[in-house]
Design an enzyme around this catalytic site. Structure first.
Site, PDB file in Angstrom:
ATOM      1  N   TYR A  29       0.837  -1.207   0.000  1.00 29.31           N
ATOM      2  CA  TYR A  29       0.000   0.000   0.000  1.00 29.31           C
ATOM      3  C   TYR A  29       0.873   1.259   0.000  1.00 29.31           C
ATOM      4  O   TYR A  29       0.676   2.166  -0.823  1.00 29.31           O
ATOM      5  CB  TYR A  29      -0.919  -0.015   1.216  1.00 29.31           C
ATOM      6  CG  TYR A  29      -1.888   1.145   1.272  1.00 29.31           C
ATOM      7  CD1 TYR A  29      -2.990   1.187   0.432  1.00 29.31           C
ATOM      8  CD2 TYR A  29      -1.696   2.195   2.166  1.00 29.31           C
ATOM      9  CE1 TYR A  29      -3.892   2.250   0.480  1.00 29.31           C
ATOM     10  CE2 TYR A  29      -2.590   3.253   2.221  1.00 29.31           C
ATOM     11  CZ  TYR A  29      -3.688   3.276   1.382  1.00 29.31           C
ATOM     12  OH  TYR A  29      -4.572   4.337   1.432  1.00 29.31           O
TER      13      TYR A  29
ATOM     14  N   LYS B 151       1.223   4.158  -3.005  1.00 30.35           N
ATOM     15  CA  LYS B 151       0.858   5.580  -2.864  1.00 30.35           C
ATOM     16  C   LYS B 151       2.063   6.488  -3.132  1.00 30.35           C
ATOM     17  O   LYS B 151       1.910   7.588  -3.650  1.00 30.35           O
ATOM     18  CB  LYS B 151       0.257   5.841  -1.476  1.00 30.35           C
ATOM     19  CG  LYS B 151      -1.094   5.170  -1.252  1.00 30.35           C
ATOM     20  CD  LYS B 151      -2.163   5.661  -2.229  1.00 30.35           C
ATOM     21  CE  LYS B 151      -3.543   5.101  -1.916  1.00 30.35           C
ATOM     22  NZ  LYS B 151      -4.579   5.577  -2.846  1.00 30.35           N
TER      23      LYS B 151
HETATM   24  N1  LIG Z   1      -9.569   5.421   4.845  1.00 31.24           N
HETATM   25  C1  LIG Z   1      -8.392   5.996   5.101  1.00 31.24           C
HETATM   26  O1  LIG Z   1      -7.967   6.153   6.259  1.00 31.24           O
HETATM   27  C2  LIG Z   1      -7.547   6.491   3.957  1.00 31.24           C
HETATM   28  C3  LIG Z   1      -6.400   7.228   4.277  1.00 31.24           C
HETATM   29  C4  LIG Z   1      -5.608   7.702   3.249  1.00 31.24           C
HETATM   30  C5  LIG Z   1      -5.981   7.467   1.936  1.00 31.24           C
HETATM   31  N2  LIG Z   1      -7.113   6.741   1.657  1.00 31.24           N
HETATM   32  C6  LIG Z   1      -7.456   6.529   0.245  1.00 31.24           C
HETATM   33  O2  LIG Z   1      -8.772   6.979   0.023  1.00 31.24           O
HETATM   34  C7  LIG Z   1      -9.317   6.310  -1.124  1.00 31.24           C
HETATM   35  C8  LIG Z   1     -10.712   5.810  -0.789  1.00 31.24           C
HETATM   36  O3  LIG Z   1     -10.586   4.788   0.184  1.00 31.24           O
HETATM   37  P1  LIG Z   1     -11.638   4.561   1.352  1.00 31.24           P
HETATM   38  O4  LIG Z   1     -10.900   4.653   2.614  1.00 31.24           O
HETATM   39  O5  LIG Z   1     -12.838   5.407   1.132  1.00 31.24           O
HETATM   40  O6  LIG Z   1     -11.948   3.025   1.115  1.00 31.24           O
HETATM   41  P2  LIG Z   1     -13.284   2.201   0.791  1.00 31.24           P
HETATM   42  O7  LIG Z   1     -14.397   2.642   1.657  1.00 31.24           O
HETATM   43  O8  LIG Z   1     -12.850   0.788   0.784  1.00 31.24           O
HETATM   44  O9  LIG Z   1     -13.640   2.675  -0.701  1.00 31.24           O
HETATM   45  C9  LIG Z   1     -12.838   2.306  -1.771  1.00 31.24           C
HETATM   46  C10 LIG Z   1     -13.620   2.569  -3.041  1.00 31.24           C
HETATM   47  O10 LIG Z   1     -12.791   2.195  -4.153  1.00 31.24           O
HETATM   48  C11 LIG Z   1     -13.569   1.345  -4.964  1.00 31.24           C
HETATM   49  N3  LIG Z   1     -12.744   0.479  -5.807  1.00 31.24           N
HETATM   50  C12 LIG Z   1     -11.803  -0.426  -5.451  1.00 31.24           C
HETATM   51  N4  LIG Z   1     -11.311  -1.035  -6.541  1.00 31.24           N
HETATM   52  C13 LIG Z   1     -11.949  -0.497  -7.608  1.00 31.24           C
HETATM   53  C14 LIG Z   1     -11.912  -0.705  -8.983  1.00 31.24           C
HETATM   54  N5  LIG Z   1     -11.097  -1.632  -9.546  1.00 31.24           N
HETATM   55  N6  LIG Z   1     -12.701   0.052  -9.792  1.00 31.24           N
HETATM   56  C15 LIG Z   1     -13.521   0.976  -9.273  1.00 31.24           C
HETATM   57  N7  LIG Z   1     -13.647   1.198  -7.962  1.00 31.24           N
HETATM   58  C16 LIG Z   1     -12.871   0.467  -7.142  1.00 31.24           C
HETATM   59  C17 LIG Z   1     -14.459   0.560  -4.025  1.00 31.24           C
HETATM   60  O11 LIG Z   1     -15.512  -0.049  -4.710  1.00 31.24           O
HETATM   61  P3  LIG Z   1     -16.286  -1.367  -4.122  1.00 31.24           P
HETATM   62  O12 LIG Z   1     -17.287  -0.862  -3.135  1.00 31.24           O
HETATM   63  O13 LIG Z   1     -16.882  -1.961  -5.342  1.00 31.24           O
HETATM   64  O14 LIG Z   1     -15.237  -2.241  -3.479  1.00 31.24           O
HETATM   65  C18 LIG Z   1     -14.892   1.715  -3.125  1.00 31.24           C
HETATM   66  O15 LIG Z   1     -15.899   2.452  -3.752  1.00 31.24           O
HETATM   67  C19 LIG Z   1      -8.326   5.197  -1.460  1.00 31.24           C
HETATM   68  O16 LIG Z   1      -7.531   5.592  -2.564  1.00 31.24           O
HETATM   69  C20 LIG Z   1      -7.489   5.080  -0.215  1.00 31.24           C
HETATM   70  O17 LIG Z   1      -6.200   4.583  -0.474  1.00 31.24           O
HETATM   71  C21 LIG Z   1      -7.892   6.247   2.631  1.00 31.24           C
END
Ligand SMILES: NC(=O)c1ccc[n+]([C@@H]2O[C@H](COP(=O)([O-])OP(=O)(O)OC[C@H]3O[C@@H](n4cnc5c(N)ncnc54)[C@H](OP(=O)(O)O)[C@@H]3O)[C@@H](O)[C@H]2O)c1
Length: 238
Positions: free
Chosen positions: A161, A165
């Protein structure tokens, strides 16, 4: 040209992407809600509409080239341009130590967090070039900050991961350099540690709080920076 902005948010059916879609919609932006599962996309768009945000679901699996091409074709047909692209879709794979990580875990993380960002960005660029002030936001993470993970007290990084990033941040810098003359601003955002399915809801922050910095970068005016990595407080070290 109609001056209502049009934004595509990938992976917007839940989590931070969903909140980005909601906040952009509240700012009067026409939101195209990317989702790899059509049913989940329709359900999420329905929830936003019930909340007064007119979002349209767009079927988009960012790792499927045919799906990416079809989404770009549909946006071209229905809108003719794109003003904002938020590369939000992301996954976390391989929790083990680097020496225990399988290349498959690494490849899987890179497929979504790195390669797909290039695929989606390149497919959408012709549409973004038709905007008078396009913005691209790559949703990165402080776990991709080499400066932070190299600090002696930061522990062993989650290599797949974290490094995906870091690579995404490399894409941000490269696209920002190429697109500077086209007046397209490209930045990385760190939403902070938010409670989403990605981390089994262990994060202390609400996803809407994390979405705020993404939206700020998506709505930068002509004086805004490009080629930067920012969280809610300001620049994050690369
Ligand atoms: N949560 C944190 O603390 C955090 C911190 C820093 C950065 N981020 C970043 O924020 C972003 C959003 O993450 P999140 O935390 O909101 O996670 P999440 O709730 O798991 O959401 C991830 C989203 O990405 C979608 N996705 C995954 N693979 C995909 C694909 N091949 N095509 C289209 N959509 C896809 C998922 O769809 P499905 O529902 O179909 O699986 C879901 O809608 C990510 O890039 C993550 O790395 C998160």
């Amino acid at each position: 040209m109609d001056d209502t902005k049009i934004a595509l948010v990938t992976g917007a059916n839940k989590g931070i992407g969903f909140e980005v879609a909601r906040l952009l919609g509240r700012e009067g932006v026409t939101v195209l809600l990317g989702a790899r599962d059509a049913g989940r996309g329709a359900e999420a768009a329905g929830r936003l509409r019930a909340d007064g945000v007119p979002a349209t679901p767009v079927h988009l699996d960012v790792t499927d080239p045919a799906s990416v091409t079809e989404a770009a074709r549909r946006i071209e047909d229905e809108h003719g341009r794109l003003d904002i692209l938020v590369n939000n879709a992301g996954i976390m794979t391989g929790w083990g130590r680097p020496s225990e990580l399988s290349v498959d875990d690494l490849r899987q993380a890179y497929e979504t967090n790195v390669f797909a960002v290039v695929s989606v960005t390149n497919a959408m660029l012709p549409l973004l070039r038709r905007s008078s002030a396009a913005r691209i936001v790559n949703v990165s993470s402080s776990m991709g900050s080499l400066t932070r993970i190299a600090a002696p007290d930061s522990g062993i990084p989650m290599m797949s991961y974290s490094s995906s990033k870091s690579a995404m941040n490399g894409l941000t810098v490269a696209y920002a350099a190429e697109l500077r003359d086209a007046d397209i601003k490209v930045n990385s955002a760190d939403p902070g540690y938010c409670a989403t399915d990605l981390n089994h809801r262990t994060g202390p922050r609400d996803p809407a709080e994390g979405a705020a910095v993404v939206v700020r970068l998506a709505l930068l005016d002509e004086h805004g920076a490009s080629g930067e990595f920012r969280d809610e407080h300001g620049p994050v070290p690369w």
